[in-house]
Write a protein that holds these residues in place. Structure first.
Motif, short mmCIF file in Angstrom:
data_model
loop_
_atom_site.label_atom_id
_atom_site.label_comp_id
_atom_site.label_asym_id
_atom_site.label_seq_id
_atom_site.Cartn_x
_atom_site.Cartn_y
_atom_site.Cartn_z
N LEU A 58 0.83 -1.21 0.00
CA LEU A 58 0.00 0.00 0.00
C LEU A 58 0.86 1.26 0.00
O LEU A 58 0.54 2.24 -0.69
CB LEU A 58 -0.96 -0.01 1.19
N LEU A 59 1.97 1.24 0.74
CA LEU A 59 2.91 2.38 0.70
C LEU A 59 3.51 2.54 -0.69
O LEU A 59 3.69 3.66 -1.18
CB LEU A 59 4.02 2.21 1.73
N PHE A 60 3.83 1.43 -1.33
CA PHE A 60 4.34 1.48 -2.70
C PHE A 60 3.31 2.12 -3.63
O PHE A 60 3.64 2.99 -4.44
CB PHE A 60 4.72 0.08 -3.21
N PHE A 61 2.04 1.70 -3.48
CA PHE A 61 0.98 2.30 -4.30
C PHE A 61 0.93 3.81 -4.08
O PHE A 61 0.83 4.58 -5.03
CB PHE A 61 -0.37 1.68 -3.98
N GLY A 62 0.98 4.23 -2.82
CA GLY A 62 0.97 5.66 -2.52
C GLY A 62 2.16 6.37 -3.13
O GLY A 62 2.04 7.50 -3.63
N ILE A 80 7.69 1.73 -15.45
CA ILE A 80 7.16 1.01 -14.28
C ILE A 80 6.11 1.86 -13.58
O ILE A 80 5.05 1.37 -13.17
CB ILE A 80 8.28 0.59 -13.32
N ILE A 81 6.38 3.15 -13.46
CA ILE A 81 5.42 4.07 -12.84
C ILE A 81 4.14 4.10 -13.67
O ILE A 81 3.04 4.01 -13.13
CB ILE A 81 6.01 5.49 -12.71
N ASN A 82 4.26 4.22 -14.98
CA ASN A 82 3.08 4.28 -15.84
C ASN A 82 2.28 2.97 -15.82
O ASN A 82 1.05 3.00 -15.74
CB ASN A 82 3.47 4.64 -17.27
N ILE A 83 2.97 1.85 -15.89
CA ILE A 83 2.28 0.55 -15.84
C ILE A 83 1.58 0.39 -14.50
O ILE A 83 0.42 -0.03 -14.43
CB ILE A 83 3.27 -0.61 -16.10
N SER A 84 2.26 0.77 -13.42
CA SER A 84 1.66 0.67 -12.08
C SER A 84 0.43 1.54 -11.96
O SER A 84 -0.55 1.17 -11.32
CB SER A 84 2.68 1.07 -11.01
N SER A 85 0.45 2.71 -12.61
CA SER A 85 -0.70 3.61 -12.51
C SER A 85 -1.92 3.06 -13.24
O SER A 85 -3.04 3.53 -12.99
CB SER A 85 -0.34 5.02 -12.99
N TYR A 86 -1.74 2.09 -14.11
CA TYR A 86 -2.86 1.38 -14.73
C TYR A 86 -3.27 0.19 -13.88
O TYR A 86 -4.46 -0.10 -13.73
CB TYR A 86 -2.49 0.87 -16.13
N ILE A 87 -2.30 -0.53 -13.36
CA ILE A 87 -2.57 -1.75 -12.60
C ILE A 87 -3.33 -1.46 -11.30
O ILE A 87 -4.26 -2.19 -10.95
CB ILE A 87 -1.26 -2.52 -12.32
N ILE A 88 -2.94 -0.41 -10.60
CA ILE A 88 -3.55 -0.11 -9.29
C ILE A 88 -5.07 0.08 -9.39
O ILE A 88 -5.81 -0.60 -8.67
CB ILE A 88 -2.86 1.09 -8.62
N PRO A 89 -5.57 0.95 -10.26
CA PRO A 89 -7.04 1.08 -10.31
C PRO A 89 -7.73 -0.19 -10.81
O PRO A 89 -8.86 -0.49 -10.40
CB PRO A 89 -7.28 2.26 -11.24
N ILE A 90 -7.07 -0.95 -11.66
CA ILE A 90 -7.65 -2.22 -12.12
C ILE A 90 -7.78 -3.19 -10.95
O ILE A 90 -8.82 -3.84 -10.79
CB ILE A 90 -6.80 -2.84 -13.26
N LEU A 91 -6.76 -3.28 -10.10
CA LEU A 91 -6.82 -4.16 -8.93
C LEU A 91 -7.98 -3.77 -8.01
O LEU A 91 -8.71 -4.64 -7.52
CB LEU A 91 -5.51 -4.10 -8.14
N PHE A 92 -8.15 -2.48 -7.79
CA PHE A 92 -9.21 -2.04 -6.90
C PHE A 92 -10.59 -2.19 -7.54
O PHE A 92 -11.58 -2.44 -6.84
CB PHE A 92 -8.95 -0.63 -6.37
N PHE A 93 -10.67 -2.10 -8.86
CA PHE A 93 -11.92 -2.37 -9.55
C PHE A 93 -12.29 -3.85 -9.40
O PHE A 93 -13.44 -4.19 -9.14
CB PHE A 93 -11.82 -1.99 -11.04
N LEU A 135 -9.05 8.23 -13.30
CA LEU A 135 -9.02 9.65 -13.65
C LEU A 135 -7.58 10.15 -13.77
O LEU A 135 -7.27 10.95 -14.66
CB LEU A 135 -9.78 10.48 -12.62
N SER A 136 -6.74 9.69 -12.89
CA SER A 136 -5.33 10.06 -12.93
C SER A 136 -4.71 9.67 -14.27
O SER A 136 -4.01 10.46 -14.90
CB SER A 136 -4.57 9.38 -11.79
N VAL A 137 -5.01 8.47 -14.70
CA VAL A 137 -4.46 8.00 -15.97
C VAL A 137 -5.08 8.74 -17.15
O VAL A 137 -4.37 9.20 -18.04
CB VAL A 137 -4.68 6.47 -16.12
N ILE A 138 -6.39 8.88 -17.14
CA ILE A 138 -7.08 9.49 -18.29
C ILE A 138 -6.80 10.99 -18.37
O ILE A 138 -6.39 11.51 -19.40
CB ILE A 138 -8.60 9.23 -18.20
#
Length: 143
Positions: A58-62, A80-93, A135-138
């Protein structure tokens, strides 16, 4: 749009803090955080190491959102930052949808302490994180 990143960072920091609190013996909110099969069952607590690991994730996500907001710099590659910014909202969805048994919108067990907290707190929280992440990604990455 740094406000979106700041909100996500603060949310992930709070969630990480709660996991560290539980790992080191805290009890507040713990009963509502562990899925159970029925009302009379106590949830099986995960071990300290797994709880600490979840807190670190969770700290990594933050930190991903701190980096995206340019609050901190990092040697981590931008991809890695860009890929993570897609993966995080997908995981929570995916967490919002759930496992079709104990967690998420389509859970079958609905009368336990956890299930009620899941409906009132965790599903809305995960939806919030997912929407802000998308929203962050879009908005930020494409506009």
């Amino acid at each position: 749009m740094n406000i979106i990143h700041s909100i996500l960072m603060a949310t992930f920091s709070f969630l990480a803090f709660m996991h560290f609190y539980w790992a080191f013996g805290g009890k507040y909110g713990l009963e509502q955080a562990i899925p159970t099969r029925n009302k009379n069952e106590k949830g099986k607590l995960p071990g300290k190491l797994i709880t600490i690991f979840v807190g670190l994730v969770l700290l990594f996500f933050g930190s991903i959102y701190l980096i995206k907001a340019n609050f901190i710099s990092t040697p981590i590659s931008k991809s890695i930052i860009n890929i993570s910014s897609y993966i995080i909202p997908i995981l929570f969805f995916i967490r919002v949808i759930g496992d079709f048994k104990y967690v998420g919108l389509f859970k079958k067990v609905t009368d336990t302490v956890f299930a009620k907290a899941d409906t009132k707190i965790y599903i809305p929280l995960c939806s919030f994180i997912s929407v802000l992440g998308f929203l962050s990604v879009i908005i930020i990455d494409y506009l």
